[in-house]
Motif scaffolding. Structure first.
Motif, PDB file in Angstrom:
ATOM      1  N   ILE A   1       0.827  -1.205   0.000  1.00 16.43           N
ATOM      2  CA  ILE A   1       0.000   0.000   0.000  1.00 16.43           C
ATOM      3  C   ILE A   1       0.861   1.254   0.000  1.00 16.43           C
ATOM      4  N   ASP A   2       1.947   1.237   0.733  1.00 13.34           N
ATOM      5  CA  ASP A   2       2.780   2.434   0.870  1.00 13.34           C
ATOM      6  C   ASP A   2       3.776   2.613  -0.271  1.00 13.34           C
ATOM      7  N   ARG A   3       3.948   1.599  -1.088  1.00  8.60           N
ATOM      8  CA  ARG A   3       5.040   1.636  -2.070  1.00  8.60           C
ATOM      9  C   ARG A   3       4.960   2.814  -3.051  1.00  8.60           C
ATOM     10  N   PRO A   4       3.809   3.092  -3.698  1.00  2.31           N
ATOM     11  CA  PRO A   4       3.776   4.252  -4.607  1.00  2.31           C
ATOM     12  C   PRO A   4       4.022   5.573  -3.876  1.00  2.31           C
ATOM     13  N   ALA A   5       3.432   5.727  -2.693  1.00  3.43           N
ATOM     14  CA  ALA A   5       3.629   6.955  -1.927  1.00  3.43           C
ATOM     15  C   ALA A   5       5.093   7.108  -1.534  1.00  3.43           C
ATOM     16  N   ARG A   6       5.719   6.013  -1.128  1.00  3.06           N
ATOM     17  CA  ARG A   6       7.133   6.064  -0.758  1.00  3.06           C
ATOM     18  C   ARG A   6       8.003   6.413  -1.961  1.00  3.06           C
ATOM     19  N   THR A   7       7.631   5.889  -3.126  1.00  4.54           N
ATOM     20  CA  THR A   7       8.369   6.211  -4.349  1.00  4.54           C
ATOM     21  C   THR A   7       8.324   7.706  -4.632  1.00  4.54           C
TER      22      THR A   7
ATOM     23  N   GLU B   1      13.740  12.034  -7.035  1.00  6.58           N
ATOM     24  CA  GLU B   1      14.923  12.872  -7.165  1.00  6.58           C
ATOM     25  C   GLU B   1      14.538  14.311  -7.538  1.00  6.58           C
ATOM     26  N   PRO B   2      15.442  15.269  -7.289  1.00  4.13           N
ATOM     27  CA  PRO B   2      15.208  16.642  -7.764  1.00  4.13           C
ATOM     28  C   PRO B   2      14.980  16.654  -9.275  1.00  4.13           C
ATOM     29  N   GLY B   3      13.989  17.405  -9.707  1.00  6.01           N
ATOM     30  CA  GLY B   3      13.660  17.471 -11.128  1.00  6.01           C
ATOM     31  C   GLY B   3      12.727  16.363 -11.577  1.00  6.01           C
ATOM     32  N   GLU B   4      12.392  15.444 -10.672  1.00  6.54           N
ATOM     33  CA  GLU B   4      11.539  14.309 -11.026  1.00  6.54           C
ATOM     34  C   GLU B   4      10.115  14.573 -10.536  1.00  6.54           C
ATOM     35  N   SER B   5       9.135  14.304 -11.401  1.00  3.73           N
ATOM     36  CA  SER B   5       7.727  14.465 -11.026  1.00  3.73           C
ATOM     37  C   SER B   5       7.201  13.182 -10.391  1.00  3.73           C
ATOM     38  N   ALA B   6       5.973  13.255  -9.886  1.00  5.76           N
ATOM     39  CA  ALA B   6       5.346  12.057  -9.318  1.00  5.76           C
ATOM     40  C   ALA B   6       5.202  10.971 -10.380  1.00  5.76           C
ATOM     41  N   ALA B   7       4.763  11.369 -11.574  1.00 12.41           N
ATOM     42  CA  ALA B   7       4.604  10.393 -12.665  1.00 12.41           C
ATOM     43  C   ALA B   7       5.954   9.828 -13.091  1.00 12.41           C
TER      44      ALA B   7
ATOM     45  N   ARG C   1      -6.912   1.919  -0.709  1.00  4.57           N
ATOM     46  CA  ARG C   1      -6.019   2.468   0.315  1.00  4.57           C
ATOM     47  C   ARG C   1      -4.701   2.953  -0.313  1.00  4.57           C
ATOM     48  N   THR C   2      -4.242   2.247  -1.331  1.00  3.88           N
ATOM     49  CA  THR C   2      -3.026   2.661  -2.032  1.00  3.88           C
ATOM     50  C   THR C   2      -3.221   4.024  -2.684  1.00  3.88           C
ATOM     51  N   ALA C   3      -4.358   4.202  -3.361  1.00  2.00           N
ATOM     52  CA  ALA C   3      -4.664   5.482  -4.001  1.00  2.00           C
ATOM     53  C   ALA C   3      -4.829   6.580  -2.957  1.00  2.00           C
ATOM     54  N   ASP C   4      -5.480   6.263  -1.843  1.00  2.00           N
ATOM     55  CA  ASP C   4      -5.670   7.252  -0.779  1.00  2.00           C
ATOM     56  C   ASP C   4      -4.329   7.678  -0.177  1.00  2.00           C
ATOM     57  N   ARG C   5      -3.441   6.706   0.052  1.00  2.00           N
ATOM     58  CA  ARG C   5      -2.131   7.022   0.629  1.00  2.00           C
ATOM     59  C   ARG C   5      -1.329   7.912  -0.329  1.00  2.00           C
ATOM     60  N   LEU C   6      -1.375   7.579  -1.618  1.00  2.00           N
ATOM     61  CA  LEU C   6      -0.662   8.380  -2.606  1.00  2.00           C
ATOM     62  C   LEU C   6      -1.269   9.774  -2.709  1.00  2.00           C
ATOM     63  N   ARG C   7      -2.582   9.860  -2.656  1.00  2.00           N
ATOM     64  CA  ARG C   7      -3.261  11.169  -2.707  1.00  2.00           C
ATOM     65  C   ARG C   7      -2.778  12.070  -1.572  1.00  2.00           C
TER      66      ARG C   7
ATOM     67  N   GLY D   1      -5.206   8.559  -8.519  1.00  2.80           N
ATOM     68  CA  GLY D   1      -6.086   7.541  -9.094  1.00  2.80           C
ATOM     69  C   GLY D   1      -5.568   7.021 -10.421  1.00  2.80           C
ATOM     70  N   GLN D   2      -5.089   7.929 -11.273  1.00  2.00           N
ATOM     71  CA  GLN D   2      -4.585   7.510 -12.589  1.00  2.00           C
ATOM     72  C   GLN D   2      -3.301   6.694 -12.471  1.00  2.00           C
ATOM     73  N   LEU D   3      -2.413   7.094 -11.576  1.00  2.00           N
ATOM     74  CA  LEU D   3      -1.149   6.372 -11.437  1.00  2.00           C
ATOM     75  C   LEU D   3      -1.352   4.979 -10.844  1.00  2.00           C
ATOM     76  N   VAL D   4      -2.232   4.873  -9.869  1.00  2.00           N
ATOM     77  CA  VAL D   4      -2.518   3.554  -9.291  1.00  2.00           C
ATOM     78  C   VAL D   4      -3.252   2.690 -10.305  1.00  2.00           C
TER      79      VAL D   4
END
Length: 218
Positions: free
Chosen positions: A73-79, A84-90, A137-143, A164-167
């Protein structure tokens, strides 16, 4: 498989080893006979512990099957938090997915035997329901992580929509890979198809989406 934890005391180590043994035994029984057919009493006997001990470590039977739930559940949020600097969420999440695919990781659905694991899930209404809750829960944590990282206002829907789109693309690629492996496709072919799906996804999204939550500093 027993792992090691740095600076772990003897009591903590014994508890972790007991938990891992119970989980490993339960997983083997579930994969062999199906989730519904296996009882907690059978798991306890096979792991050489009491039923109460099983419940002490795993309050619900589904917890035995999804024993890495919080990590997943936490993996996308942790990512995103570690981007890195200059890196977006996507950038961070799609890049991580590409690495998982190239590594033939279980996170990409490309690990040997993972199609059997998912077959057990599909055959169990209880596990399917739990999986849906985990995905939400994964989407909520990332949100919430995106909201914190960007300082978005409480009424700004952007963090929820981006999460939502990334998950969702992660789930689509994962399910497709597991299905391909189950159909007997070579892993290399499934990996190529998974990477192609990510490429198509990026072409269909806007720059605003791809650049959202870009970390400063570069």
């Amino acid at each position: 498989m027993t792992s090691t934890v740095p600076n772990e005391g003897r009591r903590e180590r014994k508890k972790r080893e007991t938990r891992e043994r119970i989980s490993d035994v339960a997983t083997g029984l579930f994969l062999d006979r199906g989730f519904e057919a296996v009882t907690i009493a059978e798991i306890a006997e096979a792991a050489d512990v009491s039923v109460n001990t099983v419940y002490n470590y795993f309050p619900a039977k589904e917890d035995l099957f999804f024993d890495r739930e919080e990590e997943m559940i936490d993996r996308p949020a942790r990512t995103v938090r570690n981007r890195e600097p200059g890196e977006s969420a996507a950038d961070a999440i799609l890049g991580g997915m590409r690495r998982d695919i190239r590594d033939r990781s279980l996170y990409a659905g490309l690990t040997e035997g993972y199609d059997t694991f998912m077959r057990v899930v599909r055959e169990s209404p209880v596990l399917l329901a739990r999986l849906m809750v985990m995905q939400q829960r994964t989407a909520d944590r990332l949100r919430e992580t995106l909201r914190e990282e960007t300082g978005a206002a409480p009424d700004d829907p952007t963090p929820e929509l981006v999460a939502g789109q990334l998950v969702n693309i992660s789930n689509v690629v994962f399910r497709s890979a597991v299905r391909g492996i189950a159909e007997g496709k070579p892993k290399d072919e499934v990996a190529r198809e998974s990477l192609a799906k990510l490429d198509v996804f990026e072409t269909l999204t806007t720059d605003a989406f791809l650049n959202y939550a870009t970390r400063g500093g570069r």
